[in-house]
Write an enzyme that holds these catalytic residues in place. Structure first.
Site, PDB file in Angstrom:
ATOM      1  N   ASP A  96       0.848  -1.188   0.000  1.00 10.60           N
ATOM      2  CA  ASP A  96       0.000   0.000   0.000  1.00 10.60           C
ATOM      3  C   ASP A  96       0.881   1.235   0.000  1.00 10.60           C
ATOM      4  O   ASP A  96       1.081   1.897   1.023  1.00 10.60           O
ATOM      5  CB  ASP A  96      -0.951  -0.011   1.200  1.00 10.60           C
ATOM      6  CG  ASP A  96      -2.105   0.963   0.981  1.00 10.60           C
ATOM      7  OD1 ASP A  96      -2.091   1.680  -0.039  1.00 10.60           O
ATOM      8  OD2 ASP A  96      -3.011   1.001   1.823  1.00 10.60           O
ATOM      9  N   CYS A  99       0.272   4.714   1.783  1.00 16.29           N
ATOM     10  CA  CYS A  99      -0.831   4.667   2.725  1.00 16.29           C
ATOM     11  C   CYS A  99      -0.509   5.792   3.698  1.00 16.29           C
ATOM     12  O   CYS A  99       0.644   5.996   4.049  1.00 16.29           O
ATOM     13  CB  CYS A  99      -0.815   3.319   3.439  1.00 16.29           C
ATOM     14  SG  CYS A  99      -2.046   3.206   4.709  1.00 16.29           S
ATOM     15  N   PHE A 205     -10.034   4.181   7.371  1.00 11.98           N
ATOM     16  CA  PHE A 205     -11.238   4.759   7.983  1.00 11.98           C
ATOM     17  C   PHE A 205     -11.345   6.260   7.773  1.00 11.98           C
ATOM     18  O   PHE A 205     -10.390   6.918   7.375  1.00 11.98           O
ATOM     19  CB  PHE A 205     -11.240   4.477   9.495  1.00 11.98           C
ATOM     20  CG  PHE A 205     -10.076   5.113  10.218  1.00 11.98           C
ATOM     21  CD1 PHE A 205     -10.105   6.456  10.564  1.00 11.98           C
ATOM     22  CD2 PHE A 205      -8.944   4.370  10.547  1.00 11.98           C
ATOM     23  CE1 PHE A 205      -9.021   7.046  11.234  1.00 11.98           C
ATOM     24  CE2 PHE A 205      -7.859   4.960  11.210  1.00 11.98           C
ATOM     25  CZ  PHE A 205      -7.905   6.293  11.547  1.00 11.98           C
ATOM     26  N   HIS A 235      -7.745   8.035   6.742  1.00 15.92           N
ATOM     27  CA  HIS A 235      -6.659   7.057   6.626  1.00 15.92           C
ATOM     28  C   HIS A 235      -6.929   6.146   5.433  1.00 15.92           C
ATOM     29  O   HIS A 235      -7.829   5.322   5.454  1.00 15.92           O
ATOM     30  CB  HIS A 235      -6.577   6.216   7.918  1.00 15.92           C
ATOM     31  CG  HIS A 235      -5.486   5.181   7.901  1.00 15.92           C
ATOM     32  ND1 HIS A 235      -5.525   4.038   8.644  1.00 15.92           N
ATOM     33  CD2 HIS A 235      -4.324   5.123   7.216  1.00 15.92           C
ATOM     34  CE1 HIS A 235      -4.436   3.316   8.425  1.00 15.92           C
ATOM     35  NE2 HIS A 235      -3.699   3.944   7.558  1.00 15.92           N
ATOM     36  N   PRO A 375      -2.800   7.759  14.278  1.00 13.54           N
ATOM     37  CA  PRO A 375      -4.137   7.277  14.590  1.00 13.54           C
ATOM     38  C   PRO A 375      -4.156   6.307  15.759  1.00 13.54           C
ATOM     39  O   PRO A 375      -3.208   5.528  15.940  1.00 13.54           O
ATOM     40  CB  PRO A 375      -4.582   6.583  13.305  1.00 13.54           C
ATOM     41  CG  PRO A 375      -3.385   6.384  12.471  1.00 13.54           C
ATOM     42  CD  PRO A 375      -2.288   7.276  12.992  1.00 13.54           C
ATOM     43  N   HIS A 401       3.732   5.162  13.323  1.00  7.91           N
ATOM     44  CA  HIS A 401       2.604   5.542  12.457  1.00  7.91           C
ATOM     45  C   HIS A 401       1.261   5.081  13.004  1.00  7.91           C
ATOM     46  O   HIS A 401       0.232   5.330  12.417  1.00  7.91           O
ATOM     47  CB  HIS A 401       2.814   5.002  11.042  1.00  7.91           C
ATOM     48  CG  HIS A 401       2.236   3.645  10.776  1.00  7.91           C
ATOM     49  ND1 HIS A 401       2.593   2.531  11.504  1.00  7.91           N
ATOM     50  CD2 HIS A 401       1.334   3.224   9.864  1.00  7.91           C
ATOM     51  CE1 HIS A 401       1.916   1.490  11.040  1.00  7.91           C
ATOM     52  NE2 HIS A 401       1.152   1.868  10.052  1.00  7.91           N
ATOM     53  N   LYS A 477     -15.947   2.819   8.560  1.00  4.46           N
ATOM     54  CA  LYS A 477     -14.926   1.833   8.159  1.00  4.46           C
ATOM     55  C   LYS A 477     -15.326   1.171   6.852  1.00  4.46           C
ATOM     56  O   LYS A 477     -16.496   1.023   6.568  1.00  4.46           O
ATOM     57  CB  LYS A 477     -14.825   0.714   9.198  1.00  4.46           C
ATOM     58  CG  LYS A 477     -14.480   1.110  10.588  1.00  4.46           C
ATOM     59  CD  LYS A 477     -13.045   1.372  10.814  1.00  4.46           C
ATOM     60  CE  LYS A 477     -12.130   0.189  10.819  1.00  4.46           C
ATOM     61  NZ  LYS A 477     -10.738   0.548  11.088  1.00  4.46           N
TER      62      LYS A 477
END
Lengths: 478, 141
Positions: A96, A99, A205, A235, A375, A401, A477
């Site tokens: 990802d 991300c 999310f 996110h 987060p 992170h 979500k």
């Protein structure tokens, strides 16, 4: 590698001696509390020592306080590699690509939102496609996709999804100049077209939060944060586009590793010398993946703004504080043994945390340091922090992170029932909306480490410093 | 007959062990495990068929490409699969796979998905034959 091999350097700093494995070029270094050391899976330490085997790695292979088991690199892994005499590894960036997380600050207060958070989340959930199989509302053609992946968030703003200030508040101004769409496979593009402007699934999310505590007044002021203010956290990453870029290049570089005679302890660390065509092509394609992710977060930001304005009123403001990338390799200059050195810093599940006065951070934040967003989880707070000089000197300007999982998804589904988790959170004033209950069970707060304990390590060590705490009010979500 | 595959403990991702009397069966079961990570595959009807042909220099890469191709079709074409047929041949230089994946278009009104599989990894990828074939691999979820 056995846990017993870890050497405690100081209260929160641990070392994996260089002689733990023959192939290690440098020692490993990990930032963990005594409590967290015991939660981390033993194989994670193996992965940290494997990173140290990459050619050209400088000073230490590093793991941030959320370190946990990944593939190739551990999650929370940072490796800074000599750009002139080293390698690039797609596995050190991950599938990802870029991300990341961004936080928007609103002109609303907790009292104006708290009784409405359920309806607000429902609106956001309707507005932003999420979950496996959800489709983009954008109908891009191939030419437009090429523009997206070469121009990133700047493409989105040009198309009316946001304002100039938005990309000014992204790393690289939301656009990696190294991007070259001709280095990306048709397959990646075919995956990219139907997914731009979608949130995805898993741990991605949209969260509505409020500031319940300011820890650093001066920095909070610079970031424009005050107590009781409502914020929104986004996110997500580069979706199937980035996954395919990485899939393609891990395989190409697996062959290159053999062709260049590079010895690595894990195939997923496949790499190529930075000056090779394989490495250059990967870097250009990875940059496209990063741009896709910035464009994705930007388009979603625009829809979040529309949803808020329609729900409250047209005067509702949502300003982007900052956008950070979690999975990326970047050309950066850092001091190594007292001298400036050009490096390719691989961060896999780690956040850049540049200290004050760094030229890469926006002027308005320059005196305090780069905003860093960490987060939490559906039931626990997130944090805004600031980058530090200490991080520049010790972690190539990096910090954690997130909190990281402590329980697998399968285990979480055995332990929790989505509906029960949802009810419990609702009693705490947190409304959770997901495509299915099983997603809520997989992402239950108990499946994650306590974010406060992880962030406290980052803060106490000094690789970033806490500025504000954000409490969740509602989560959408995938 | 032991079960066709089983999931192994991994905190953040999905690791599985797939079995087969033949290498083909082990490849088919690996594909099933991949989709089973995302959805109860008994809810997927067998309505459409995709043919897949691959050629690689080694068997690990063949598995990597096989699973990658299925994830690609799932992600780009919105098709979810539940049944697979594979034929693998080997000449002096290459492994060849002729396969088909059978499933149907994603229908969110009836398909309930868990988390998404992003990709197959080479991490700890292991293909071996004792009494029967066994494949271990890790999916990024």
């Amino acid at each position: 590698m056995k846990k017993e091999k870890l050497k405690k350097i100081s209260d929160l700093t641990w070392e994996i001696p260089q002689n733990t494995k023959d192939c290690m070029n440098v020692p490993g270094r990990i930032y963990l509390s005594d409590e967290l050391v015991n939660i981390v899976e033993e194989d994670t330490y193996e992965q940290i020592s494997n990173m140290a085997c990459l050619p050209g790695v400088q000073k230490y292979s590093l793991a941030m306080p959320e370190a946990h088991l990944g593939y190739g690199f551990p999650i929370g892994g940072v490796a800074a590699i000599d750009i002139n005499d080293g390698v690039i590894s797609p596995g050190g960036v991950g599938f990802d690509i870029n991300c990341g997380v961004r936080v928007l600050k609103t002109n609303l207060t907790v009292d104006e939102v708290k009784d409405k958070s359920k309806n607000l989340i429902d609106k956001l959930f309707q507005k932003v496609p999420s979950g496996v199989g959800s489709e983009s509302k954008l109908n891009l053609n191939k030419k437009q996709l090429n523009e997206v992946i070469e121009k990133g968030a700047q493409w989105a703003v040009k198309e009316g999804y946001g304002e100039e200030e938005d990309y000014e508040h992204c790393e690289e101004k939301g656009k990696f100049d190294a991007a070259d769409s001709s280095k990306v496979s048709k397959k990646a593009k075919n995956r990219g077209i139907p997914q731009l402007g979608t949130l995805g699934s898993g741990n991605h999310f949209l969260e509505v939060q409020y500031v319940d505590e300011i820890i650093d007044q001066e920095a909070a002021q610079a970031f424009g944060l005050k107590e009781d203010q409502v914020t929104v956290m986004v996110h997500t990453g580069s979706r199937g586009f980035g996954h395919q870029v990485c899939t393609d290049y891990v395989n190409k570089l697996e062959k290159a590793t053999k062709n260049y005679g590079i010895k690595i302890p894990d195939k997923q660390l496949a790499c190529a010398p930075t000056d090779s065509s394989e490495a250059k092509n990967y870097f250009a394609a990875m940059a496209c993946g990063a741009n896709y992710a910035w464009a994705n977060r930007q388009v979603i930001t625009h829809w979040v703004r529309e949803a808020f304005k329609n729900f409250f009123n047209q005067k509702t403001e949502l300003k982007l504080i900052y956008d950070v990338a979690h999975n990326v390799a970047k050309k950066e200059t850092h001091k190594v043994n007292g001298k400036n050195k050009d490096l390719l810093v691989h961060r896999k599940g780690a956040t850049r945390a540049f200290g004050p006065e760094h030229p890469e951070i926006p002027d308005k934040y320059s005196s305090v340091g780069q905003p860093v967003m960490i987060p939490g989880n559906m039931g626990a707070p997130s944090f805004v922090l600031k980058g530090t000089k200490f991080a520049m000197e010790n972690t190539f300007g990096s910090t954690c992170h997130g909190a990281g999982r402590k329980m697998s998804r399968t285990q979480a589904k055995k332990e929790y029932w989505g509906g029960t988790v949802q009810d419990k959170l609702s009693k705490k004033g947190i409304y959770v909306r997901a495509t299915h209950g099983s997603i809520i069970a997989e992402e239950a707060p108990g499946a994650y480490k306590d974010p406060t304990k992880v962030v406290d390590v980052a803060h106490d060590v000094g690789i970033s410093k806490k500025v504000a705490r954000l409490q969740p009010m509602g989560v959408a979500k995938g | 007959m032991k079960k066709p595959y089983e999931f192994l403990e991994h905190t953040a991702d999905s690791k599985f062990k797939a079995y087969g009397e033949t290498i083909e069966e082990a490849f088919e079961n690996s594909a099933k495990a991949t989709f089973d990570t995302m959805i109860d595959i008994s809810t997927v009807k067998q309505k459409s068929k995709k043919k897949i042909e691959l050629e690689t220099e080694n068997i690990e890469e063949l598995l990597y490409k096989w699973i990658s191709e299925l994830i690609y079709l799932f992600s780009a074409k919105n098709i979810v699969f539940s049944n697979f047929n594979v034929d693998i041949t080997k000449d002096k230089l290459k492994y060849k796979l002729m396969g088909e994946a059978i499933g149907e278009k994603i229908d969110l009104s009836k398909h309930v998905f868990n988390t998404e599989v992003k990709a197959i990894t080479y991490h700890n990828l292991e293909i071996k034959k004792n009494e029967k074939y066994q494949i271990i691999t890790l999916l990024d979820t």
